[in-house]
Motif scaffolding. Structure first.
Motif, PDB file in Angstrom:
ATOM      1  N   PHE A   1       0.826  -1.196   0.000  1.00  9.60           N
ATOM      2  CA  PHE A   1       0.000   0.000   0.000  1.00  9.60           C
ATOM      3  C   PHE A   1       0.870   1.259   0.000  1.00  9.60           C
ATOM      4  N   ASP A   2       0.604   2.169  -0.923  1.00 12.04           N
ATOM      5  CA  ASP A   2       1.248   3.479  -0.934  1.00 12.04           C
ATOM      6  C   ASP A   2       0.415   4.404  -0.053  1.00 12.04           C
ATOM      7  N   CYS A   3       1.066   5.060   0.896  1.00 12.05           N
ATOM      8  CA  CYS A   3       0.374   5.924   1.854  1.00 12.05           C
ATOM      9  C   CYS A   3       1.172   7.215   2.043  1.00 12.05           C
ATOM     10  N   LYS A   4       0.579   8.128   2.784  1.00 10.80           N
ATOM     11  CA  LYS A   4       1.253   9.378   3.136  1.00 10.80           C
ATOM     12  C   LYS A   4       1.110   9.605   4.624  1.00 10.80           C
ATOM     13  N   LEU A   5       2.174  10.117   5.227  1.00 15.49           N
ATOM     14  CA  LEU A   5       2.098  10.555   6.616  1.00 15.49           C
ATOM     15  C   LEU A   5       1.600  11.987   6.623  1.00 15.49           C
ATOM     16  N   ASP A   6       0.804  12.330   7.612  1.00 13.70           N
ATOM     17  CA  ASP A   6       0.422  13.734   7.718  1.00 13.70           C
ATOM     18  C   ASP A   6       1.515  14.490   8.475  1.00 13.70           C
ATOM     19  N   ALA A   7       1.337  15.776   8.665  1.00 15.68           N
ATOM     20  CA  ALA A   7       2.365  16.629   9.279  1.00 15.68           C
ATOM     21  C   ALA A   7       2.699  16.207  10.710  1.00 15.68           C
ATOM     22  N   LYS A   8       1.771  15.516  11.382  1.00 15.54           N
ATOM     23  CA  LYS A   8       2.001  15.082  12.761  1.00 15.54           C
ATOM     24  C   LYS A   8       2.605  13.680  12.846  1.00 15.54           C
ATOM     25  N   GLY A   9       2.842  13.044  11.688  1.00 15.43           N
ATOM     26  CA  GLY A   9       3.401  11.696  11.685  1.00 15.43           C
ATOM     27  C   GLY A   9       2.346  10.612  11.814  1.00 15.43           C
ATOM     28  N   ARG A  10       1.106  10.959  11.488  1.00 15.35           N
ATOM     29  CA  ARG A  10       0.030   9.972  11.543  1.00 15.35           C
ATOM     30  C   ARG A  10      -0.121   9.288  10.191  1.00 15.35           C
ATOM     31  N   LEU A  11      -0.444   8.015  10.266  1.00 12.43           N
ATOM     32  CA  LEU A  11      -0.610   7.179   9.082  1.00 12.43           C
ATOM     33  C   LEU A  11      -2.043   6.672   9.051  1.00 12.43           C
ATOM     34  N   MET A  12      -2.726   6.921   7.945  1.00 11.59           N
ATOM     35  CA  MET A  12      -4.070   6.373   7.754  1.00 11.59           C
ATOM     36  C   MET A  12      -3.916   4.930   7.300  1.00 11.59           C
TER      37      MET A  12
ATOM     38  N   GLY B   1      13.035  -2.293  11.965  1.00 14.65           N
ATOM     39  CA  GLY B   1      13.286  -3.479  11.159  1.00 14.65           C
ATOM     40  C   GLY B   1      14.781  -3.765  11.135  1.00 14.65           C
ATOM     41  N   PHE B   2      15.157  -4.843  10.492  1.00 11.01           N
ATOM     42  CA  PHE B   2      16.574  -5.191  10.390  1.00 11.01           C
ATOM     43  C   PHE B   2      17.299  -4.275   9.418  1.00 11.01           C
ATOM     44  N   GLU B   3      16.601  -3.763   8.414  1.00  9.78           N
ATOM     45  CA  GLU B   3      17.163  -2.741   7.530  1.00  9.78           C
ATOM     46  C   GLU B   3      16.578  -1.407   7.974  1.00  9.78           C
ATOM     47  N   LYS B   4      16.782  -0.354   7.198  1.00  8.96           N
ATOM     48  CA  LYS B   4      16.282   0.974   7.566  1.00  8.96           C
ATOM     49  C   LYS B   4      14.796   1.094   7.246  1.00  8.96           C
ATOM     50  N   HIS B   5      13.987   0.372   7.977  1.00  8.69           N
ATOM     51  CA  HIS B   5      12.542   0.440   7.857  1.00  8.69           C
ATOM     52  C   HIS B   5      11.946   0.119   9.222  1.00  8.69           C
ATOM     53  N   LEU B   6      10.633   0.195   9.317  1.00  8.94           N
ATOM     54  CA  LEU B   6       9.937  -0.122  10.554  1.00  8.94           C
ATOM     55  C   LEU B   6       9.051  -1.336  10.320  1.00  8.94           C
ATOM     56  N   VAL B   7       8.637  -1.967  11.402  1.00  9.48           N
ATOM     57  CA  VAL B   7       7.777  -3.137  11.300  1.00  9.48           C
ATOM     58  C   VAL B   7       6.616  -2.980  12.280  1.00  9.48           C
TER      59      VAL B   7
ATOM     60  N   SER C   1       9.398  10.097   5.996  1.00  9.60           N
ATOM     61  CA  SER C   1       8.549  11.295   6.068  1.00  9.60           C
ATOM     62  C   SER C   1       7.778  11.360   4.771  1.00  9.60           C
ATOM     63  N   GLY C   2       6.576  11.845   4.817  1.00 11.88           N
ATOM     64  CA  GLY C   2       5.801  11.976   3.587  1.00 11.88           C
ATOM     65  C   GLY C   2       5.311  10.655   3.045  1.00 11.88           C
ATOM     66  N   ASP C   3       5.804  10.269   1.866  1.00 12.10           N
ATOM     67  CA  ASP C   3       5.325   9.063   1.184  1.00 12.10           C
ATOM     68  C   ASP C   3       5.940   7.803   1.782  1.00 12.10           C
ATOM     69  N   VAL C   4       5.079   6.834   2.083  1.00 10.41           N
ATOM     70  CA  VAL C   4       5.525   5.563   2.650  1.00 10.41           C
ATOM     71  C   VAL C   4       4.885   4.411   1.895  1.00 10.41           C
ATOM     72  N   VAL C   5       5.503   3.246   2.035  1.00  8.74           N
ATOM     73  CA  VAL C   5       4.943   2.004   1.501  1.00  8.74           C
ATOM     74  C   VAL C   5       4.750   1.059   2.676  1.00  8.74           C
TER      75      VAL C   5
ATOM     76  N   VAL D   1       7.174  -0.985   7.071  1.00 11.61           N
ATOM     77  CA  VAL D   1       6.906   0.416   6.750  1.00 11.61           C
ATOM     78  C   VAL D   1       8.201   1.011   6.215  1.00 11.61           C
ATOM     79  N   TRP D   2       8.174   1.418   4.958  1.00 18.69           N
ATOM     80  CA  TRP D   2       9.360   1.930   4.275  1.00 18.69           C
ATOM     81  C   TRP D   2       9.125   3.351   3.780  1.00 18.69           C
ATOM     82  N   ALA D   3      10.163   4.157   3.786  1.00 16.28           N
ATOM     83  CA  ALA D   3      10.121   5.391   3.010  1.00 16.28           C
ATOM     84  C   ALA D   3       9.962   4.945   1.561  1.00 16.28           C
ATOM     85  N   LYS D   4       9.063   5.575   0.822  1.00 21.24           N
ATOM     86  CA  LYS D   4       8.786   5.128  -0.548  1.00 21.24           C
ATOM     87  C   LYS D   4      10.054   5.081  -1.387  1.00 21.24           C
TER      88      LYS D   4
END
Length: 155
Positions: free
Chosen positions: A8-19, A41-47, A106-110, A120-123
């Motif tokens: 899923f391609d998503c965007k974070l809002d200015a407060k760091g919230r993810l829909m 995550g083990f690489e530069k991402h979140l889980v 920040s901004g666009d995430v996958v 959760v990755w930076a796009k």
């Protein structure tokens, strides 16, 4: 066992919230009641894990021999920054700032589902990762899965 599917391609809002996308939210019916857990995550991402899955991981970690230095280090780094997430009334989760900074998000995430977790990755980082697909993916598949009986035929 939880089996999450999708990317899923998503965007974070200015407060760091993810829909959380509706189709993903449907796969997580217990998330509103039990919550979610996010960590590095083990690489530069979140889980992100459903809370029940995280509890199983913690139970496994608690069985390890904590008298061994490598075990303590692994547990320390694996759980570093782990935080509970709660869906708000709009279906959003607030991602911890320290974790976003760690992953350069920040901004666009996958959101990339893998079995019982959501990466959760930076796009841009995710696109770079997939741009570096092994030249011969079939060889990698054989290396990783070739010795598994019935891996491709569901046995």
């Amino acid at each position: 066992m939880t089996q999450l599917l999708g990317e899923f391609d998503c965007k974070l809002d200015a407060k760091g919230r993810l829909m959380v996308p509706a189709s993903l939210k449907k796969q997580l019916p217990e998330a509103e009641r039990d919550g979610l857990v996010i960590n590095r995550g083990f690489e530069k991402h979140l889980v992100i894990y459903p809370k029940k899955v995280w509890d199983e991981i913690v139970a496994d970690l608690s069985k390890l021999n904590q008298y061994e230095k490598k075990t303590r280090e692994f547990i320390r780094f694996f759980t570093r920054g782990a935080s509970e997430l709660t869906l708000d009334a709009s279906g959003r989760v607030l991602l911890p700032k320290s974790l976003l900074e760690f992953a350069g998000i920040s901004g666009d995430v996958v959101l990339a589902c893998q079995f019982n977790k959501i990466e959760v990755w930076a796009k841009s980082a995710y696109d770079d990762l997939l741009d570096n697909e092994p030249e011969n993916f079939a060889n990698l598949a054989e290396e990783v899965m070739g010795g598994k009986k019935g891996a491709a035929d569901g046995e």
